[in-house]
Write a protein that holds these residues in place. Sequence first.
Motif: not given
Length: 322
Positions: A212-218
């Motif tokens: 989730a951290f890797w895929l987290w975007t604005p």
Amino acid sequence: MTDSSLKVIAETFLIGGGYILTSACLLNFNKYLMNGRFPYAKVFTTFHMIMATLLSLLLYKFAPSLYPSMDKARANWKAVLKFMVPLGCLFAMNLYLSNKALQYCTLSFVQFCKEGNVALMFALACLIGLQAFTWYKVRILSIVMLGCALCAHGEPEFAMKGFLLQISAQVAECVKNLIGEVVMSGSGMKLDVLTFVAFQAPFSLLPLLAGAFWLWTPEVAHDFGVMWHVLLLNACLAFALNVLIALTLKRLSALSFVLIGLAKDVTIVSSSSVVFGDPISHQQMVGFLVTLFGMALWSHLKLTEQAQNEEIPIINKKAENA
């Protein structure tokens, strides 16, 4: 009819009905969110595990009686944690892949695929010596698989990517269940449902957090800010289902649980057609009926085996006392 019989019937309908309704609502809810409202399967699953961890701690604090094997698990925490690492990773994989599959498949099709789990579990259990292979069992499971094949072949909106995601999720689920059965039962640490969830959720959360951290975007942050209250309700519903499963296993008979499971499958397929307008072909209807018939035969076989296994210790005890 006696008062005690009426009480048993009322309890069966109340708990069983709650289990069926909650399960159907949760799957339709997940499909609603994955279908464009919050299409981030990894973040969605991560939030589920965060809430499962927090709610498990809260429920244990205020209702420890719902966790009958927690004391034993805490006393053997090193052994339990060693087993939970692979189980947690497999559970995280199962949740992520199954939620991702909902972006491509109808809910009814996903449910049709899940009916094949019993055959997959049997094949894997035979490979590791946990099940005794018999041609009678194969014939019954062939009925189940025939029904599943009819359902899959008759899918009007078949998507290969969604199908592969769902099958991968089921393989992860079956391997997880087998490891849990072999390791936890074989080590004398068979855990109740809620204690199992309390230990499993944090270990499922760890790999999901990294993803989730890797895929987290604005964009994800914006959508989460808009939908957080809906996601919270969804996660609470998922945890409520675990509580109801625990109550169903504790309060109802094995036969009642089997019948409730069959009713749940019918409810999920029917509700997906009503809520989302999922098309169900005549071939799929026939295939689903064939699958349910096979599942009923398989459940009858397993209940018979269970009754025979329970009689053996009684017979041995009588022989010793003779």
